[in-house]
Design a protein around this motif. Sequence first.
Motif, PDB file in Angstrom:
ATOM      1  N   THR A 347      14.913  57.209  65.703  1.00  0.00           N
ATOM      2  CA  THR A 347      14.968  57.088  64.251  1.00  0.00           C
ATOM      3  C   THR A 347      15.628  58.296  63.596  1.00  0.00           C
ATOM      4  O   THR A 347      15.570  58.450  62.374  1.00  0.00           O
ATOM      5  N   ARG A 348      16.270  59.125  64.399  1.00  0.00           N
ATOM      6  CA  ARG A 348      16.861  60.348  63.861  1.00  0.00           C
ATOM      7  C   ARG A 348      18.020  60.062  62.925  1.00  0.00           C
ATOM      8  O   ARG A 348      18.252  60.794  61.959  1.00  0.00           O
ATOM      9  N   ALA A 349      18.770  59.019  63.204  1.00  0.00           N
ATOM     10  CA  ALA A 349      19.997  58.784  62.443  1.00  0.00           C
ATOM     11  C   ALA A 349      20.127  57.319  62.043  1.00  0.00           C
ATOM     12  O   ALA A 349      21.062  56.637  62.432  1.00  0.00           O
ATOM     13  N   ILE A 350      19.179  56.817  61.256  1.00  0.00           N
ATOM     14  CA  ILE A 350      19.283  55.465  60.718  1.00  0.00           C
ATOM     15  C   ILE A 350      19.811  55.572  59.289  1.00  0.00           C
ATOM     16  O   ILE A 350      19.109  56.011  58.383  1.00  0.00           O
ATOM     17  N   PRO A 351      21.060  55.191  59.058  1.00  0.00           N
ATOM     18  CA  PRO A 351      21.619  55.319  57.708  1.00  0.00           C
ATOM     19  C   PRO A 351      21.063  54.255  56.775  1.00  0.00           C
ATOM     20  O   PRO A 351      20.595  53.200  57.209  1.00  0.00           O
ATOM     21  N   ALA A 352      21.108  54.549  55.490  1.00  0.00           N
ATOM     22  CA  ALA A 352      20.737  53.585  54.460  1.00  0.00           C
ATOM     23  C   ALA A 352      21.833  53.575  53.408  1.00  0.00           C
ATOM     24  O   ALA A 352      22.431  54.618  53.120  1.00  0.00           O
ATOM     25  N   ALA A 353      22.109  52.405  52.853  1.00  0.00           N
ATOM     26  CA  ALA A 353      23.165  52.285  51.845  1.00  0.00           C
ATOM     27  C   ALA A 353      22.682  51.438  50.680  1.00  0.00           C
ATOM     28  O   ALA A 353      21.952  50.464  50.863  1.00  0.00           O
ATOM     29  N   ASP A 405      21.561  72.903  59.955  1.00  0.00           N
ATOM     30  CA  ASP A 405      20.721  74.014  60.378  1.00  0.00           C
ATOM     31  C   ASP A 405      21.471  75.321  60.139  1.00  0.00           C
ATOM     32  O   ASP A 405      22.637  75.476  60.557  1.00  0.00           O
ATOM     33  N   GLY A 406      20.813  76.260  59.471  1.00  0.00           N
ATOM     34  CA  GLY A 406      21.486  77.488  59.100  1.00  0.00           C
ATOM     35  C   GLY A 406      21.801  78.404  60.259  1.00  0.00           C
ATOM     36  O   GLY A 406      22.674  79.272  60.151  1.00  0.00           O
ATOM     37  N   ASP A 407      21.116  78.246  61.368  1.00  0.00           N
ATOM     38  CA  ASP A 407      21.346  79.110  62.521  1.00  0.00           C
ATOM     39  C   ASP A 407      22.407  78.539  63.463  1.00  0.00           C
ATOM     40  O   ASP A 407      23.329  79.241  63.865  1.00  0.00           O
ATOM     41  N   SER A 408      22.265  77.266  63.804  1.00  0.00           N
ATOM     42  CA  SER A 408      23.164  76.665  64.791  1.00  0.00           C
ATOM     43  C   SER A 408      24.320  75.898  64.179  1.00  0.00           C
ATOM     44  O   SER A 408      25.315  75.616  64.849  1.00  0.00           O
ATOM     45  N   GLY A 409      24.203  75.530  62.896  1.00  0.00           N
ATOM     46  CA  GLY A 409      25.234  74.710  62.267  1.00  0.00           C
ATOM     47  C   GLY A 409      25.099  73.234  62.597  1.00  0.00           C
ATOM     48  O   GLY A 409      25.928  72.424  62.161  1.00  0.00           O
ATOM     49  N   ALA A 431      27.256  62.174  63.799  1.00  0.00           N
ATOM     50  CA  ALA A 431      27.050  63.618  63.942  1.00  0.00           C
ATOM     51  C   ALA A 431      25.574  63.949  64.136  1.00  0.00           C
ATOM     52  O   ALA A 431      25.211  64.760  64.999  1.00  0.00           O
ATOM     53  N   VAL A 432      24.705  63.321  63.345  1.00  0.00           N
ATOM     54  CA  VAL A 432      23.274  63.578  63.473  1.00  0.00           C
ATOM     55  C   VAL A 432      22.764  63.084  64.822  1.00  0.00           C
ATOM     56  O   VAL A 432      21.985  63.778  65.502  1.00  0.00           O
ATOM     57  N   GLU A 433      23.182  61.903  65.228  1.00  0.00           N
ATOM     58  CA  GLU A 433      22.688  61.319  66.477  1.00  0.00           C
ATOM     59  C   GLU A 433      23.116  62.144  67.692  1.00  0.00           C
ATOM     60  O   GLU A 433      22.363  62.298  68.659  1.00  0.00           O
ATOM     61  N   THR A 434      24.321  62.681  67.655  1.00  0.00           N
ATOM     62  CA  THR A 434      24.850  63.410  68.817  1.00  0.00           C
ATOM     63  C   THR A 434      24.644  64.921  68.727  1.00  0.00           C
ATOM     64  O   THR A 434      25.002  65.642  69.655  1.00  0.00           O
ATOM     65  N   GLY A 435      24.099  65.399  67.608  1.00  0.00           N
ATOM     66  CA  GLY A 435      23.887  66.833  67.466  1.00  0.00           C
ATOM     67  C   GLY A 435      25.153  67.608  67.187  1.00  0.00           C
ATOM     68  O   GLY A 435      25.266  68.788  67.548  1.00  0.00           O
ATOM     69  N   ALA A 436      26.128  66.978  66.522  1.00  0.00           N
ATOM     70  CA  ALA A 436      27.388  67.657  66.204  1.00  0.00           C
ATOM     71  C   ALA A 436      27.151  68.760  65.174  1.00  0.00           C
ATOM     72  O   ALA A 436      26.190  68.731  64.401  1.00  0.00           O
ATOM     73  N   THR A 437      28.058  69.717  65.148  1.00  0.00           N
ATOM     74  CA  THR A 437      27.937  70.855  64.239  1.00  0.00           C
ATOM     75  C   THR A 437      28.922  70.754  63.089  1.00  0.00           C
ATOM     76  O   THR A 437      29.884  69.978  63.122  1.00  0.00           O
ATOM     77  N   LEU A 438      28.688  71.586  62.075  1.00  0.00           N
ATOM     78  CA  LEU A 438      29.619  71.675  60.962  1.00  0.00           C
ATOM     79  C   LEU A 438      31.018  72.034  61.437  1.00  0.00           C
ATOM     80  O   LEU A 438      32.016  71.468  60.966  1.00  0.00           O
TER      81      LEU A 438
END
Length: 472
Positions: A347-353, A405-409, A431-438
């Motif tokens: 449930t980390r990355a369930i989008p809503a529109a 996240d301010g430390d890891s991006g 990005a959220v599901e895979t842990g991508a960074t800024l």
Amino acid sequence: MAEDSLPSETEVLVIGAGPGGYVAAIRAAQSGCDVTLVERDAYGGTCLNVGCIPSKALITATDVAHDATDAEEMGISAEVDVDFGRMTDWKDSVVRQLTGGVEKLCSANGITLVDGTASFTGEDEVAVTRDGTEQGTIRFEHAIVATGSRPVELPGFSFDGTHVLSSTHALGLDSLPDELLVIGAGYIGMELSTVFAKLGVDVTVVEMLDQVLPGYERDVASVVRRRTEKLGIEFRFGERADTWEPTSGGVRVSTLDADDQRAEYDADFVVVAVGREPVTDSLDLQAAAIETDDRGFVRTDPKMRSSARHIFAVGDVAGEPLLAHKASKEGEVAADVIAGEPTTLSTRAIPAAVFTDPEIATVGLTESEAAAADLNTIVGRMPMRASGRALTLGETDGFVRVVADGDSGTILGAQLVCPDASELVAEFALAVETGATLSEVAATVHAHPTLTEAVMEAAANAQGEAIHTLDR
């Protein structure tokens, strides 16, 4: 086509053919299971028949009509003749195409289709009735409950389809009213209000709270409120619908505010859009020892199992968020677990529109939610007025915001209120599901000129590296 006679037993019984049920049935059949699908109304459930699809079809059609009459700044002036009857016929044709496709897909995957209402008679059996007559029983090894949800009725505002309408009734109107009163400024109420306002209907929205779209961040919701007020929608915040009575021209609704001051509003119809509730009353859940929460939703674990371990629940009947795509994913998870796959629902990355004007889309955590979880965050924002593509579309209201996240991006979530937000949110969901960074999103080359550049710029802005907007 549905079977005239019931199978006496099945390996997997699915109750409900909405986005959760039919997906679960197909996935289970693909895994080699013997599957029976019982549906009492229409294939495709609420989403395809009276929810997502017909509402988005009407939204698209009304946008075409409205945009044609609202382009003077581009040098375009037009008078548009809206044939609402033909518009609804087109909407209905879209629904028929999709629902017919669902039935064909199920049949093509070897699923036994049964028309009727299923109710548990024990932990491994259901009885099926049709038109009030019992057709027989089906024994099962595993069952998946996917009976969905329905509009909530307010006390004193029972749906009659004549004066008091549900969202289903509103989507089925065959002619345009002159005046409409909508109770509830949530996503359903706001989508319907926008559709009818763009078609020239005088719309008043009554909302107990002090903003539209309660539950969404105020700066996101305020963008939609400003646009809808320009369409002529009148909002009555801090008022509770109390009573109604029929009039010679339609209906009169009486409201009360926090000081018990009464106000009255006349309209052709009143639409009640205050939420949805699970459909479980016909299931006899107790007979199968299935537990529900205090709102009536079936309790499930991350594998979608109910308290009866061989019975699963997916979709709206399994609780918030009530989203078709979440239902489909849950259906896949339940079917895979039955087939022996070691899977759980993420449930980390369930989008809503929300398909208002402009659209809203969210995924993951907001800044306040991240703070509540004691996370150190950084936030990036790209206003659409700085987007070249938004300017060429004449759609510059809103923004794209990313929370990391301010430390890891690592990207934690995003909130978008802008044109095509429902499409743009997919990049953030990935990005959220895979842990991508800024850094990874900002470094990815995005086509120009596109709205997706706002995603890249928001990520860059969070790092102090934005080019087309001032860094925060």
